[in-house]
Enzyme design. Sequence first.
Site, short mmCIF file in Angstrom:
data_model
loop_
_atom_site.label_atom_id
_atom_site.label_comp_id
_atom_site.label_asym_id
_atom_site.label_seq_id
_atom_site.Cartn_x
_atom_site.Cartn_y
_atom_site.Cartn_z
CD GLU A 4 -12.38 1.31 -0.35
OE1 GLU A 4 -12.77 0.30 0.27
OE2 GLU A 4 -11.17 1.58 -0.50
CD GLU B 213 -2.83 -0.71 2.62
OE1 GLU B 213 -2.99 0.43 3.12
OE2 GLU B 213 -3.28 -1.75 3.12
CE LYS C 56 -11.36 1.76 3.66
NZ LYS C 56 -9.94 1.71 3.33
CD GLU D 155 -8.73 6.01 6.91
OE1 GLU D 155 -9.08 4.94 6.39
OE2 GLU D 155 -7.57 6.27 7.24
#
Length: 333
Positions: free
Chosen positions: A307, A256, A310, A315
């Site tokens: 997303e 990541e 989240k 985030e």
Amino acid sequence: MERVYVLVLVFTCLVNIHPVAQAIGINYGVNGDNLPAPTNVISVLKQRNVAKFRLFEPNEDVLTALHDSGISVIVGTSNQDLETLATDYAIAVSWVDSYVLPHYSSVNITCIAAGNEVFPGDLAQYIPGAMKNLAAALSASNIAIPVSTAVSMQVLSVSYPPSQGLFSADATPVMTEITEFLQSKNSPLLLNAYTYFPRVGDPSHVQLEYALLQDSADTVHDDPYTYDNLFDAMVDAVYSAVEKVGGPDVEIIVTETGWPTDGGDDASIENAQTYVNNLIEHVTRGQGTPKRPGKDIDTYIFALFNEDLKPEGVERNWGLYYPNMTEVYNANF
Ligand SMILES: *[C@@H]1O[C@H](CO)[C@@H](O)[C@H](O)[C@H]1NC(C)=O
Ligand SMILES: *[C@@H]1O[C@H](CO)[C@@H](O)[C@H](O)[C@H]1NC(C)=O
């Protein structure tokens, strides 16, 4: 002689070209209630030459959509499964039966990750046992997939300068066991390394340009090496720590890295695009890090989508794509 020379040149070119196409992957996170169907996602990304994904958990829909796509994938176990995977071999066998066997012949599964960013925490003690049981279960099915775990920079107590990289006292016993396992199996360690967090955590000492891999960044000297970006410094700090606990040959895959486009300090589309494109160029240049020079750095960008399930803030804003498949910014794959 002349013919031999030409052949050598041709092979040299092939060897140089191949890893460039292979080095960049993307994290396929699914914490959104508005994400497109995996088959649509995969056909779009295949056209963009994305060769690799990482899945945090064995998502059946995504794995099935990857069948015969030519796209390879790292598959994680959920952290909640670590304890039973570690303590009950039959659970590891059934995990392999459920999530690997149905896909193994049609999808190139390049690694199984036993847990993600488990340190610091009570579940960390189960990682080595889960890795060993999964590796044994795979081996019993004659499947040669390496087993590893994904750690964050939080496993280190010292990360600067990179040569002083050291696992924290808490993490050292388990990281030693993990490292010895990886060294013995010739398997990689998976590292989540975000230059964004040290930058926003200490902006007066960590230069934005250094975190963004800009040519204009100041350099950091750590004899005999010179660092011109924070990404290399972070990866090499972990190499230093791994070497100190018996893993001189363990390779690091960066599972990541990325930069948010909104929701926090220095979070912008412009900075994210600068980071990701500088990073792609850097890791695919075949230059490696100062401690591990001369090859591409196997790297997965976080993440495919913004997303919405989240927590609010940065985030939700790491995606390369909005859920409607429009790019947030253009990345040069
Ligand atoms: C599987 O992926 C790895 C890593 O990208 C690659 O080296 C290997 O050649 C691939 N194997 C197949 C059968 O595609
Ligand atoms: C996709 O979503 C983004 C963010 O909500 C929006 O700005 C953009 O206009 C949308 N694109 C299309 C083609 O609907």
